[in-house]
Design a protein around this motif. Structure first.
Motif, PDB file in Angstrom:
ATOM      1  N   ALA A 186       0.845  -1.192   0.000  1.00 38.50           N
ATOM      2  CA  ALA A 186       0.000   0.000   0.000  1.00 38.50           C
ATOM      3  C   ALA A 186       0.879   1.239   0.000  1.00 38.50           C
ATOM      4  CB  ALA A 186      -0.941   0.001   1.203  1.00 38.50           C
ATOM      5  N   GLY A 187       0.353   2.328  -0.558  1.00 36.68           N
ATOM      6  CA  GLY A 187       1.076   3.587  -0.557  1.00 36.68           C
ATOM      7  C   GLY A 187       0.588   4.509  -1.653  1.00 36.68           C
ATOM      8  N   TYR A 215      -3.077   5.250  -6.111  1.00 35.87           N
ATOM      9  CA  TYR A 215      -2.387   4.646  -4.972  1.00 35.87           C
ATOM     10  C   TYR A 215      -2.401   3.121  -5.086  1.00 35.87           C
ATOM     11  CZ  TYR A 215      -7.160   3.835  -3.265  1.00 35.87           C
ATOM     12  OH  TYR A 215      -8.465   3.437  -3.144  1.00 35.87           O
ATOM     13  N   LEU A 216      -1.569   2.494  -4.249  1.00 38.31           N
ATOM     14  CA  LEU A 216      -1.538   1.034  -4.127  1.00 38.31           C
ATOM     15  C   LEU A 216      -2.366   0.633  -2.915  1.00 38.31           C
ATOM     16  CD1 LEU A 216       2.214   0.059  -4.728  1.00 38.31           C
ATOM     17  CD2 LEU A 216       0.296  -0.306  -6.282  1.00 38.31           C
ATOM     18  N   SER A 217      -3.167  -0.407  -3.111  1.00 38.58           N
ATOM     19  CA  SER A 217      -3.912  -0.991  -2.007  1.00 38.58           C
ATOM     20  C   SER A 217      -3.998  -2.488  -2.251  1.00 38.58           C
ATOM     21  CB  SER A 217      -5.323  -0.386  -1.912  1.00 38.58           C
ATOM     22  OG  SER A 217      -6.065  -1.028  -0.897  1.00 38.58           O
ATOM     23  N   ASP A 218      -3.530  -3.248  -1.283  1.00 41.56           N
ATOM     24  CA  ASP A 218      -3.513  -4.706  -1.418  1.00 41.56           C
ATOM     25  C   ASP A 218      -2.767  -5.109  -2.694  1.00 41.56           C
ATOM     26  OD1 ASP A 218      -4.021  -7.249  -0.503  1.00 41.56           O
ATOM     27  OD2 ASP A 218      -5.945  -7.408  -1.525  1.00 41.56           O
ATOM     28  N   PHE A 251       4.044  13.305  -5.843  1.00 41.08           N
ATOM     29  CA  PHE A 251       4.366  11.881  -5.964  1.00 41.08           C
ATOM     30  C   PHE A 251       4.835  11.352  -4.604  1.00 41.08           C
ATOM     31  CE2 PHE A 251       4.775  13.549 -10.195  1.00 41.08           C
ATOM     32  CZ  PHE A 251       4.343  12.531 -11.029  1.00 41.08           C
ATOM     33  N   GLY A 252       4.293  10.192  -4.207  1.00 36.86           N
ATOM     34  CA  GLY A 252       4.790   9.496  -3.010  1.00 36.86           C
ATOM     35  C   GLY A 252       4.187   9.951  -1.707  1.00 36.86           C
ATOM     36  N   GLU A 279      -1.488   5.533   3.073  1.00 36.94           N
ATOM     37  CA  GLU A 279      -0.113   5.419   3.532  1.00 36.94           C
ATOM     38  C   GLU A 279       0.821   6.091   2.534  1.00 36.94           C
ATOM     39  OE1 GLU A 279       1.115   1.468   4.732  1.00 36.94           O
ATOM     40  OE2 GLU A 279      -0.962   0.877   5.055  1.00 36.94           O
ATOM     41  N   THR A 280       1.967   6.571   3.019  1.00 35.05           N
ATOM     42  CA  THR A 280       2.951   7.143   2.104  1.00 35.05           C
ATOM     43  C   THR A 280       3.679   6.027   1.366  1.00 35.05           C
ATOM     44  OG1 THR A 280       4.534   7.222   3.925  1.00 35.05           O
ATOM     45  CG2 THR A 280       3.288   9.217   3.476  1.00 35.05           C
TER      46      THR A 280
END
Length: 1312
Positions: A404-405, A422-425, A493-494, A510-511
């Protein structure tokens, strides 16, 4: 300075370096020449400079020019100093110094290396520690020798900390020597090198290929070695890992993967590979990690005929295999058996063929990456610069381990709202919020946290919004929003800036922690060097021009098959189903022997044992038999049955092999650890000889011992090498001319049986039987399971009687992983158990106070302590267990069963534990703070130290340590008594109504209406005639002023008499169930008065469930407790004396003359149900009747069946058994079968003989039963005199040896 001037300066520097290195020795021998001092100022660059006199060109060691060194404009962690050495150079050391005459110096720093001035790689000590110690003043020089030499052209130093009273200031020097190499560049198409080996007798069994490579691609063929019939080995890069593949011929479709090594090898840094073949063994080394592979047998004579580099070239076809991804990258110093193949290619040697576009230099693409290392990291870039509403287009690549992030966020240009990518799972997701509501969601891709580079594109054109992963290969998603999607003024970004309430950037997720590269905005690449120079956008906590990703699972730090997973900062070991626990699956969850399980309070059953603890041997399942004096470990094999030998036509010998459930190393370790091992070996024969004569060759033999075993020509019960059986050793063979019964060669069945007890010849691996082919020859064999008892490690102890005494052993080696376990007992309040010192490092475990144990060590980054506090004193002279472990993740300490105390390892990694002194046990090198007491079963990394042997030769230390009942006596239950043994203890159950290793097993019996058990107490005149005949604990006194009665029962009968105690004076005690299903206690302590009836209020006791009753009387006070119900108290009106106790009856009462009429009617009915653990004061009448009916003053009438009906588990027919019995795996090998089945198919003559034998046995049993009945009647009618105590050691109670032969599973029936 123009490019030509720079090149000339670099050449001059290299010439000077070569001259300095070649003076007196070669660069290979000594590599410590100064590299920086002769460089021109143009070779230095920096992030900034305070002034022209603080320029980076002045940062030379011991120089005072300019301001005496380099200082940046601003002192922060974004500054750096860079040195160009002109060419790739071997760097072995770095030295730093502060700026001359100032308060400016560094206290710590990072080192970066590069070949191109881009794509920097951080130098790490031991793969973890990244920072280097700096200076403490401006003038002194601090030099650090690199543990692994670095090969690079560019060096960059990044300050981490500096003098808080000054600013960043630096002078430096690096040391090393020239580095020469031969390099080839392959473009990934058809370019490759092919090396044809010359056939000749010079070939050896050892083949070595070594090289270095670098690439940006995560796949490609690195090396292909082919031999005869197309058999080949390949080194292929796949997803950044190097795969070693085996192909067994041209027709082989799918290659066999032998091993995989390395990770993230697509980072455009040099990686060293060595492939070494020794016969059928292959060692693959990638960088500093090595895997050993066992090749198939055919490879022991395999010769390489052709080597292909960068592509697959078959011997049958010289065209490259275009179906494979060929290598796109550089290869350096390719050596085959010390032959430089790239040098041969440059010289156009005819053995090397150059194919395709090959250049002999490394053409490296420039790829600038960003690293987002922490939660405050972010990159801010300007958004759309035009007023066009044409949409948005953003692209980038990322790699991470986190699931995640936040990857990207921006505000919508019109009508407000926020976009989050974003990333999740581990999936890519897009959310658009407007007015606090999610108005659009998309997702694409999967498993994106695998550490690989993944490309992401976000576009919105003509009202169509698209997100794609890996150029649509990884997934794509579309949407048609009803509103325009265009970027605002800023892209983030990030993560987001730390300022609170930022309207431009909000991050509810989350970062991001990972790397990014190839950023594009509106299809234009982002110049990240301008970002680094603060000329474009903004950033915080970024590492620019490098990807700092680390694979913490390659090589895996998880031991014993633990599965490694990771995030950006930490790794985690999943230890499930491994048998091990801890942060790295290092410590075994199982005990090391059956002996250890027993002393944890376990009873017989199957257990996993781990003979070497944290060592490499896996746990094994064994059966622990704890019913005897010794605790036996039973290791079965595939046939423990008595098996008949059936000869095969044309085969003169019958061979059988035994497969054990344990593996080879497990078997040998279990045997070695045990004090005694044995295995039964039996041979049943009829006209089948075994060993023949002492001088002649044996007909049969067996193989035993390690591996396949060695030939043994002796039989069970005899000595190794004797070529005898047990009867030959004892001199009682059926024919004294022979040394085995079977060698008499008789027609009658006979046998040679016995135990093999020499551990060097165990276990039995196979059996060869020879004399089985003659007419009339018949035979059968039995090889029992391997049985061992005793644990030499568990009881290995030493007693330290002085604080100045200690034992010393060789240095402990636990560089990265160490576990220490032992038991101690003491009366002292402090003392050091163990200590080992190094120059700076140390490790120590001590009792710091009477309630605290401390585990402390120093691995170079400062002392670390782990403490466990006990709520009870530890100096109680009882055994306490200590288990300490230190690994790359944490240090832990466990005391007894208290919670584990842990300390995490430093966030920046770990050092090797470097010790050099002797290991001191029980004291210290200074002879201070020594330990007084006992230390037992001391193990370091699973290896037991032999304290006893060392104590025998050490003054002030005694081997062994007696006194175990203080620690383990509580395991003896139900009035069992702890008895000390030299190694351990034993529970004496003679005064208990229970049996078993811990007196924990109920003695129960099933009663029928006609069953009666009468226990007769000593008569009055017998006491007066022989007052010293037996102790009063065995026969009751004349007068009782109180009694303790307890029993368990299970019945559906109501009313029922459970227990009746009579007196010679017509007094009695009766325990019964009345017609209302309630319990009654009747006391008649005055023959002239009616019995007093004490009624319990507990209902429904005749419900078929198990109930426990305890009755206690002291004079006229009586208490009754049933199960867990509240105790009920009563008072008697009589005088409280029970005079001249005569007998105790369970079940039906035959002598009812003294009973009250209603009680007499009840007594005549008998009892149907279960009685268990009956106890009257110190008497256990039911136990005496069941286990010692012939030596106890008991009379048994009617059927009495011993069972486990008194066990709580027996109430549930589906409940597991308390005792786990070993069921040997049966089934003979070859054509053998159990002898019992074979005998049943024999001739009618044998059947007739067996029938006669059975008849004789039955007749004998009938006569014996009649004799016992008459004996019992005589005993009862004559009011038996007491039997002398010497007839039974614990008369009339359980003898431990006898009781353990009683099986709770198989009821015994006594019908008299």
């Amino acid at each position: 300075m123009d490019l030509g001037t720079k090149r000339v300066a670099g050449i001059i520097a290299q010439v000077a370096l070569l001259l300095s290195c070649s003076y007196g020795t070669t660069g290979e021998d000594v590599c410590d020449s100064a590299l920086v001092s002769n460089l021109p100022p143009s070779s230095f660059r920096s992030s900034s400079q305070l002034s022209s006199s603080h320029a980076p060109g002045f940062a030379k060691l011991n120089k005072r020019e300019g301001a005496g060194g380099w200082s940046p404009l601003i002192s922060d962690k974004y500054q750096w100093l860079e040195v160009d050495l002109g060419e790739r150079t071997k760097i072995t050391a770095v030295a730093t110094q502060g700026r001359y005459g100032s308060s400016d110096w560094l206290t710590s720093y990072l080192l970066m290396f590069s070949d191109t001035g881009h794509n920097w790689k951080q130098y790490r000590q031991e793969d973890s520690i990244g920072s280097f110690p700096g200076n403490s003043n401006a003038d002194s020089v601090v030099q650090y020798k690199l543990q692994q030499a670095a090969i690079a052209r560019f060096l960059r130093l990044i300050p981490l900390d500096w003098n808080p009273s000054g600013r960043i200031g630096l002078r430096l020097e690096t040391y090393g020597c020239p580095y020469t190499s031969d390099v080839v560049s392959l473009n990934g198409g058809s370019s490759s090198l092919v090396y044809r080996l010359s056939p000749g007798p010079w070939r050896t069994s050892k083949e070595v290929v070594s090289l270095k490579f670098k690439t940006l691609r995560n796949s490609g063929m690195l090396l292909h070695a082919e031999g005869q019939q197309g058999v080949s080995l390949s080194l292929e890069l796949e997803r950044g890992k190097l795969q070693l593949l085996l192909r067994k011929g041209m027709t082989s479709l799918e290659p066999q993967r032998l091993t995989s090594l390395g990770s993230l090898l697509d980072d455009q840094h040099w990686h060293h590979v060595v492939l070494e073949q020794r016969n059928a063994h292959l060692n693959l080394t990638v960088d500093k990690n090595t895997e050993r592979v066992q090749l198939p047998a055919e490879f022991s004579r395999w010769d390489i005929e052709q080597l292909s580099l960068g592509a697959v070239h078959s011997l049958s076809s010289q065209k490259p295999d275009i179906s494979k991804k060929n290598l796109h990258g550089c290869i350096e110093n390719l050596l085959y058996n010390d032959v430089n193949l790239i040098e041969l290619a440059q010289k156009r040697d005819r053995q090397v063929t150059v194919r395709g576009n090959v250049t002999f230099s490394c053409a490296e693409p420039v790829s600038i990456a960003l690293t987002f290392p922490g939660p405050q990291s972010f990159l801010q870039l300007p958004g759309t610069t035009t007023s066009s509403l044409d949409g948005v287009s953003v692209g980038f690549q990322f790699r991470t381990w986190n699931r995640a992030g936040l990857l990207l966020t921006f505000g919508l240009l019109q009508k407000g709202g926020m976009v989050w990518l974003y990333l999740s799972d581990a999936r890519l997701r897009l959310q658009i919020h407007k007015g606090g509501t999610v108005v659009l969601e998309l997702s694409a891709g999967a498993a994106l946290s695998d550490g690989q580079w993944h490309s992401v594109d976000l576009t919105c054109r003509r009202g169509r919004l698209t997100i794609s992963v890996d150029k649509e290969e990884g997934g794509i998603a579309h949407a048609t929003p009803s509103f325009p999607v265009t970027t605002g003024s800023q892209l983030f970004f990030g993560g987001c800036p730390a300022e609170e309430h930022s309207e431009e950037c909000r991050n509810p997720f989350e970062t991001f922690q990972g790397c990014m590269r190839l950023l594009t905005v509106e299809n234009q690449p982002v110049d990240l060097i301008m970002v680094q120079q603060r000329l474009l956008g903004n950033y915080s906590q970024l590492l620019i021009d490098m990807c700092g990703i680390t694979d913490r699972c390659s090589p895996s730090r998880c031991e014993h098959g633990g599965r490694c997973s990771q995030s950006w900062t930490v790794f985690h070991c999943n230890c499930s189903d491994t048998g091990y626990s801890g942060a790295t699956c290092h410590s075994s969850v199982y005990e090391q022997s059956c002996e250890a399980y027993k002393h944890n309070g376990n009873t017989s059953g199957h257990f996993y044992i781990d003979v070497d603890g944290s060592g490499p041997i896996r746990p094994q399942l064994v059966y622990c038999n704890m019913t005897e004096k010794n605790t036996w470990m039973v290791l079965p094999h595939n046939n423990t049955e008595l098996t008949r030998v059936q000869p095969s036509p044309g085969v003169s010998q019958h061979s059988v092999h035994f497969d054990y459930s344990s593996q080879e190393e497990q078997l040998l370790a279990a045997i070695s650890q045990s004090e005694h091992c044995e295995q039964e070996l039996s041979y049943h024969c009829r006209k089948s000889r075994l060993l023949n004569t002492l001088e002649g060759s044996p007909f049969s033999w067996w193989l035993g011992g390690p591996g396949q075993g060695r030939v043994q020509t002796y039989w069970g019960g005899a000595h190794p090498g004797s070529q005898q059986c047990a009867c030959g050793l004892q001199g009682d063979c059926v024919d004294l001319q022979h040394y085995c019964n079977c060698d008499a060669d008789r027609l009658e069945w006979t046998e040679d049986s016995g135990l093999l007890t020499h551990k060097d010849t165990l276990p039995i691996r196979s059996l060869v039987l020879g004399d089985i082919q003659r007419p009339g020859s018949e035979a059968a064999y039995r090889v029992g399971p391997l049985r061992c008892h005793g644990d030499k490690n568990f009881w290995n102890a030493a007693f330290f009687d002085k604080e100045t005494s200690y034992l010393h052993f060789p240095t402990f080696h636990g560089e990265l992983s160490a576990d220490i376990s032992f038991l101690f007992k003491t009366t002292g309040s402090s003392g050091v158990f163990l200590e080992n010192l190094g120059i700076k490092d140390f490790i120590r475990i001590e009792l710091s106070s009477s309630t605290q144990v401390v585990f402390s060590f120093d691995v170079g980054n400062g002392p670390l302590e782990v403490r466990v506090e006990s709520s009870v004193p530890l100096n109680d002279n009882r055994w306490h267990r200590v288990r300490a472990e230190r690994n790359v993740k944490e240090a832990s300490l466990r005391l007894d069963e208290l919670p584990v105390a842990t300390q995490e390892a430093p966030a920046d990694g770990h050092f090797h534990l470097q010790l050099n002194s002797q290991l001191f046990i029980g004291g210290t090198a200074s002879r201070q703070k020594g330990f007084r007491g006992c230390i037992r079963s001391l193990q370091l990394n699973g290896v037991t130290l032999d304290l006893e042997e060392r104590a025998k030769i050490t003054p002030g230390v005694q081997p062994g340590c007696p006194g175990h009942c203080s620690s383990y006596g509580s395991l003896c239950q139900n009035q069992g008594r702890c008895v000390e043994r030299a190694n351990g203890f034993q529970c004496d159950c003679s005064l208990s109504a229970h049996v078993g290793v811990f007196c924990q097993t109920e003695v129960s019996a099933s009663f029928k209406s006609g069953t009666s058990v009468m226990y007769t107490f000593k008569e009055p005149y017998e006491l007066s005639r022989n007052s010293s005949a037996l102790p009063s604990s065995i026969y009751s006194d004349l007068t009782l002023r109180g009694e303790n009665v307890s029993l368990s029962f299970r019945t559906n009968q109501s009313p029922a008499l459970l227990l009746y105690v009579s007196s010679y004076y017509r007094e009695y005690l009766a325990l019964l169930i009345n017609r209302h299903d309630k319990l009654e206690v009747r006391y008649k302590l005055d023959s002239s008065r009616d019995a007093e009836v004490l009624k319990s209020s507990v209902k429904s006791v005749a419900n078929g469930q198990l109930h426990t009753v305890a009755i206690r009387r002291l004079t006229d006070s009586v208490s009754v407790q049933i199960d867990e119900n509240a105790r009920e108290d009563f008072n008697l009106t009589s005088d409280g004396e029970f005079n001249a106790v005569k007998s105790l009856v369970l079940g039906r009462v035959h002598e009812s003359d003294d009973l009250d009429p209603d009680l007499a009617r009840l007594a005549s009915l008998g009892f149907t149900g279960c009685l268990s653990v009956v106890r009257f004061n110190a008497i256990s009448p039911l136990k005496a009747a069941l286990l010692h009916p012939d030596t106890s003053p008991v009379i048994i009438t009617g059927p009495l069946v011993q069972s486990n009906c008194g066990s709580a588990a027996s109430a549930n027919p589906y409940a597991a058994e308390n005792t786990h019995h070993l069921s040997d795996q049966s089934g003979s090998t070859g054509s053998g079968q159990p002898l019992i089945n074979a005998i049943r198919t024999d001739s009618a003559l044998i059947g007739g003989v067996i029938a006669v034998v059975i008849f004789v046995v039955v007749t004998g049993l009938a006569i014996t039963a009649r004799f016992l009945y008459r004996r019992k009647e005589t005993y009862r009618n004559q009011q038996v005199k007491g039997v002398q105590q010497e007839n039974s050691q614990d008369f009339p109670f359980n003898n431990q040896a006898d009781s353990q032969n009683v099986s709770s599973e198989n009821p015994k029936e006594y019908i008299i």
